[in-house]
Motif scaffolding. Structure first.
Motif, short mmCIF file in Angstrom:
data_model
loop_
_atom_site.label_atom_id
_atom_site.label_comp_id
_atom_site.label_asym_id
_atom_site.label_seq_id
_atom_site.Cartn_x
_atom_site.Cartn_y
_atom_site.Cartn_z
N LEU B 110 0.83 -1.20 0.00
CA LEU B 110 0.00 0.00 0.00
C LEU B 110 0.87 1.25 0.00
O LEU B 110 2.00 1.23 0.49
N PRO B 111 0.33 2.36 -0.50
CA PRO B 111 1.07 3.62 -0.41
C PRO B 111 1.33 3.96 1.06
O PRO B 111 0.46 3.74 1.91
N ASN B 113 1.50 6.85 2.42
CA ASN B 113 0.62 7.92 2.89
C ASN B 113 -0.82 7.44 3.02
O ASN B 113 -1.74 7.98 2.43
N THR B 114 -0.98 6.41 3.79
CA THR B 114 -2.29 5.81 4.04
C THR B 114 -2.45 5.77 5.54
O THR B 114 -1.48 5.60 6.26
#
Lengths: 425, 425
Positions: B110-111, B113-114
């Motif tokens: 996942l990115p 910035n999550t």
């Protein structure tokens, strides 16, 4: 800048000092990014003029329309059906959201961990430095992403805002919801303008907007040629200007540009060497004047041949069916066309994966750059599947996450150079 | 940890080594946060036991149900109607998403910035360290926020996932969409379980879940007393456990706890001095085992008297109308109750502002701490209006944005201390 405009800006409530600083910053940027390019089509001069007078003539046209009793409807997003606005004799105008200049203003209120596009757009209003939003009677927002959806709630304290609900899925019931939203939007616009939206008006507007879509499709098609007859930067600018310029004028100018560019193809003329790495950009939209990534790539020796984004193919990919019919039937055709936008706000959104692969093939892309704005959860997450889809096709991918600032310029340049070297090698 | 559980975990495909590390990390954290508290109600011992055996008995119950042919349906969000799951004789289980431990695993895909909650939940599955998700036959996700919405697309590659579309607005058409989603969910559950959802089954399930809501409401009401008879940490834990424990058992345990705590109120007994600053927390949910903010506040001398969050009042505020009727009528009553959750995914969401002010008054809060996870656009943006609403009421507010890591502990502690000093002063 003439005195006339200054008075007009003042009348619109513009913060003149801040606005002067904004306008003062633009020419050197434009010189460096655009005017320094070589062998540009003559047809780009119209767009250079538009940018050179970016808050002048077009604003004056909108203002004149308003002073004559007409309405101006401002938007940020390709989901808002312009056809309905035009059918009510109102003028739709896409708002700027592409400069770092307005970001710090927004950060006085919005959370910092918000994408630059949202901050920039909010900052334009809060800082009173955008005469387009100042001329508008209504801003139409939508619920495509969390950041925008919640920003509009705050924006509504500064300007009249109507929100269209864009569904999260592409199911039949989601489609019904969206059709309802489009019908409700028609009523909002009728109430705003005092004009009835008739079948005739819709048909006329639909035809006009379709013409612009065709013109932009035509322009994009020219970029499949080798060598490429127009830079990606120039094509991006044309698309960006199409969001707020007069539709008929845009159709004329873009078609004239296409005539010239198609002539170049016939003559084998390009703006980049035939062997320049061809790049497809895909991802978050690039609002004017965000030219950061294109400039980076095209000064590194690559040429951007296509943009799979809302300031690219997603803006004009599909036409509205021009079957006429009742108002209700036409609204349905409009709604259905807009539901075909393969925006990452939808889940799932596999059609976008197919688009990217298809466009990479059609435009003979040597590589894809996936672009998402920092804090853009929708596109950042879709990059995961894009990466896999392209790997399966053997298409090189560079994933970039960035904002509007210059802070990461060096880092991005290094990554782009490495990527292009890998492609060339 | 008995050998039986180890085999069970292995059978469930758990990564035993990683899982050992996870379970090994929990006791010292729990000791520090929970067991060190003084004068806790005896009724909390059940919950201590649950945490101490967190992947043991309850998992075994679910597994037994599965081995008997029953289904286990995992969820993350209070929007998913448990009543429908229970009516089909399936077991609903809320999944853990509250530890930093699983975050780095998620960041492989996942990115970054999550929000931590999303990363933690995804990491639990990807890392195969959660036996709850491993026992489940289906994960039910929803489209409340961008991050989750898009994460579920990727999660679906690892586990069966069904997505419910939660609308963006609270209009009539949005309500209709949601009712359709709830009806569709019923069919998904019927297909999964092979059991028909009958009117009788729904009525029984509705009654049971309402009993749990009443029990939690009862517990929360005790916290209005001065001095507070139970710590915020303990109340939070009870709410967190209610997401995945057996509903009937939960009802019994929470009511027993309430009997005891109400007795304390009658005797004027508190766990904090009567003049300890009383804090209402409002914002993003705190999934188990996220106790970071409560621990920070309650070791700084404040007492958390209420949580306006999905791991707080939004989990149990409203009951489903128990009017019986046809399956369709009952599904509608269920859908309508869930639409009353004042989640920040809705625009507008002014009812939440009213809730916060009302709760601050009802619980005699000396201050409010607005809590949003970093990268949580919905709650981060709503904080802007919350700030204004509380300022108008003269209620002190501290805005905190954080994640699950310990990196900002010092900074947060300094801010909390300053806030409490200001309140006391």
């Amino acid at each position: 800048m003439t005195t006339d405009y200054r008075q007009m800006w003042a009348d619109l409530g513009i913060d003149l000092e801040r606005h002067d600083a904004l306008l003062g910053a633009l020419p050197p940027i434009y010189q460096k990014a655009y005017l320094s390019q070589r062998n540009r089509p003559i047809g780009m001069q119209f767009f250079d003029f538009v940018v050179g007078d970016i808050h002048g003539i077009r604003v004056q046209e909108l203002r004149q329309h308003a002073m004559n009793g007409g309405k101006v409807v401002a938007t940020y997003c390709v989901f808002v059906p312009e056809e309905i606005v035009l059918a009510a004799d109102a003028i739709p105008v896409g708002l700027c959201a592409g400069t770092q200049f307005s970001v710090p203003i927004a950060e006085e209120i919005l959370p910092r961990n918000t994408c630059a596009l949202i901050k920039s757009s909010f900052g334009f209003k809060l800082g009173r430095i955008c005469p387009y939003v100042q001329t508008s009677h209504l801003i139409v927002g939508e619920t495509t992403c969390d950041g925008k959806k919640k920003m509009f709630e705050i924006l509504a304290e500064y300007h009249p805002v109507h929100i269209m609900e864009v569904p999260n899925k592409k199911s039949q019931s989601s489609r019904d919801l969206w059709r309802g939203e489009v019908a409700a939007f028609k009523e909002v616009i009728e109430k705003l303008t005092g004009n009835e939206v008739t079948g005739e008006g819709l048909a006329r507007a639909t035809k006009l907007v379709n013409e612009r879509r065709r013109a932009l499709q035509r322009l994009y098609n020219t970029r499949q040629a080798r060598p490429v007859p127009i830079s990606g930067k120039d094509a991006l600018l044309v698309t960006q200007v199409s969001f707020y310029d007069d539709v008929a004028r845009c159709v004329q100018q873009v078609n004239a540009l296409c005539d010239e560019v198609e002539g170049r193809i016939a003559a084998g003329e390009g703006v980049f060497p035939a062997d320049a790495p061809r790049i497809l950009i895909s991802g978050s939209p690039m609002a004017i004047p965000n030219w950061k990534l294109h400039h980076l790539l095209e000064t590194a020796g690559a040429v951007v041949v296509c943009e799979e984004s809302c300031t690219g193919t997603r803006a004009f990919s599909d036409l509205v069916a021009e079957n006429g019919g009742t108002v209700q039937e036409q609204l349905r055709a409009i709604a259905d066309r807009y539901m075909q936008i393969h925006c990452a706000c939808f889940t799932p959104n596999d059609e976008r994966l197919d688009d990217i692969v298809r466009l990479a093939r059609e435009y003979q892309a040597d590589g894809v750059v996936h672009y998402n704005l920092q804090f853009c959860h929708t596109y950042a997450n879709e990059a995961v599947k894009v990466e896999r889809a392209l790997a399966e096709e053997g298409i090189p991918l560079l994933r970039i996450e960035t904002d509007y600032s210059d802070e990461d310029a060096g880092q991005l340049r290094a990554r782009v150079d490495a990527f292009l070297e890998m492609i060339r090698g």
